[in-house]
Design an enzyme around this catalytic site. Structure first.
Site: not given
Length: 469
Positions: A151, A406
């Site tokens: 990330d 997401y």
């Protein structure tokens, strides 16, 4: 009359006619100038910003006794005032959601230079919509794409393109960021960009293309923000930021920003126990966010922000059909509005919901254990009645055999109401698809509709066996 008198008389008449014609031409010129400078002038306050005028050509044919005058003048449209957005219109009444956009980034990466991304979102200025994502500093068909499942790296940047345009090599890199949020206040874009070491990151606030303010990590544990649009009302933009543990208590704050400058910071208050990755929308005169509890609850936290007095309230979505993943089966899941449900609360996924009177519209993965499939529906009483489970108007966005990720909300102002739209991240590559070494995504976007609609499924669609390794 002798010859001399005739000559004088003719000369006098000619001079008189010439003088009259000359005066008429002066009158025509004065009329034209008056039309140009007075007929179309607009009064606007000196302190208002204006947009550039668009020229319009007007032709006038004026016929007189002696001459034909063809006069062309250029007229400026009255300046259009650029004002802060206030989002005061009501929310649109909808029956469900209709397809809006799909960028097919992964399929295109099989034969083109497309960025490796994750954490996408959509936000609109008053004229058009844009898609954002956090790039990994590499294209997919590039050895640097190996191990892009991580990330937070210093190479990640916020990318911005017009909605529907994949992130190609010509894409603008707005800022350095491994966490971000963006919104338009009616005059310019605000970008909140977080980067740096996990234990001492920096959030930069970029407004109208200039860095205006910044703030450092306050808990020294991965300062992070929404990964979807922030919201601006009357020039004040709000963004929710969290610093601290992802699996225990963390320190969440709401920042109030005006033209890029932090003007106030409010701590989270209310009954929400853990708040991350909020999906926010204007709910005039304030802002409402539906977030991710990564500690205790699979029901989603709600954060209400008062833009005028900077006060914050929080609770949980009442619907017993909960929105996070993982979660219990719908027969056994619960939510009672105030507190986390303590049902598979550790871990989660960014998502969204929004109120519709006492009801709630929401989206979630179809699988209750993994980021697979995607569905939307309305829960009657889901905003006000504890543990309500009456579901209507269900739609499949991505079938359960395909991956999702997401999702988040964005708002679009129409002529008479504010429409709610959402995007779904369609993740491909690692960890699940181990034939390749990269992790990236495409997106699909839907918007609320008051009309009828059909059925379908809109997965990423790339054949992993045709993709670069």
């Amino acid at each position: 009359m002798n010859p001399n008198q005739k000559i004088i008389t003719i000369g006098s008449v000619s001079l008189t006619i010439a003088t009259i014609c000359f005066l008429m031409q002066i009158a025509i010129l004065v009329t034209t100038v008056t039309l140009h400078f007075k007929q179309y002038e607009c009064d606007s306050p000196a302190n208002n910003q204006v947009m550039p005028c668009e020229p319009i050509i007007i032709e006038r044919n004026i016929t007189e006794i002696v001459y034909l005058t063809n006069t062309t003048i250029e007229k400026e449209i009255c300046p259009k005032l650029v004002e802060y957005r206030n989002w005061s219109k009501p929310q649109c009444k909808i029956t469900g959601f209709a397809p809006f956009s799909k960028d097919n980034s992964i399929r295109l990466s099989a034969g083109g230079d497309i960025w490796v991304t994750r954490e996408p979102y959509v936000s609109c200025d008053p004229g058009r919509c844009y898609q954002f994502a956090l790039g990994q500093g590499t294209t997919l068909d590039n050895k640097h794409s190996n191990d892009t499942i991580h990330d937070r790296t210093p190479h990640r940047t916020l990318l911005m393109n017009e909605l529907g345009v994949p992130f190609h090599l010509g894409t603008r890199q707005v800022c350095i960021a491994w966490s971000s949020s963006s919104c338009h206040d009616g005059k310019a874009w605000l970008h909140v960009c977080v980067t740096g070491y996990d234990k001492n990151a920096t959030a930069s606030f970029i407004y109208d293309g200039r860095l205006v303010d910044s703030i450092g990590s306050w808990s020294k544990n991965i300062l992070r923000t929404q990964e979807s649009e922030c919201v601006c009302i009357n020039g004040t933009c709000t963004v929710v930021m969290t610093d601290g543990s992802a699996s225990e208590r963390a320190d969440t704050k709401v920042l109030f920003i005006e033209e890029g400058k932090i003007v106030h910071i409010s701590p989270l208050s209310g009954s929400a126990q853990h708040v991350e990755e909020c999906s926010c929308y204007p709910r005039y005169p304030g802002v409402r966010c539906v977030c991710r509890d990564n500690w205790k609850g699979s029901n989603r936290p709600v954060v209400d922000i008062n833009v005028k007095d900077y006060s914050i309230a929080s609770s949980y979505v009442c619907s017993g059909l909960v929105g996070d993943t993982p979660r219990k089966n719908d027969r056994y899941s619960s939510s009672y509005c105030r507190n986390p449900n303590n049902e598979k609360g550790n871990h989660g996924v960014k998502g969204w919901a929004f109120d519709d009177g006492n009801d709630v519209w929401m989206g979630r993965t179809i699988s209750d254990e993994s980021r697979s499939g995607y569905e939307t529906f309305k829960v009657i009483g889901g905003w006000s009645t504890p543990n309500s489970k009456l579901q209507i108007n269900r739609q499949v966005i991505v079938d359960s055999d395909n991956r999702s990720g997401y999702s988040g909300i964005f708002s679009v102002e129409g002529k008479s109401c504010i429409n709610r739209c959402f995007y779904v991240e369609l993740i491909r590559g690692r960890e699940q698809e181990t034939r390749v070494w990269w992790t990236s995504n495409s997106i699909v976007v839907f918007c609320g509709t008051s009309g009828t609609y059909g059925t379908g499924s809109w997965p990423d669609g790339a054949d992993i066996n045709l993709m670069p390794i």
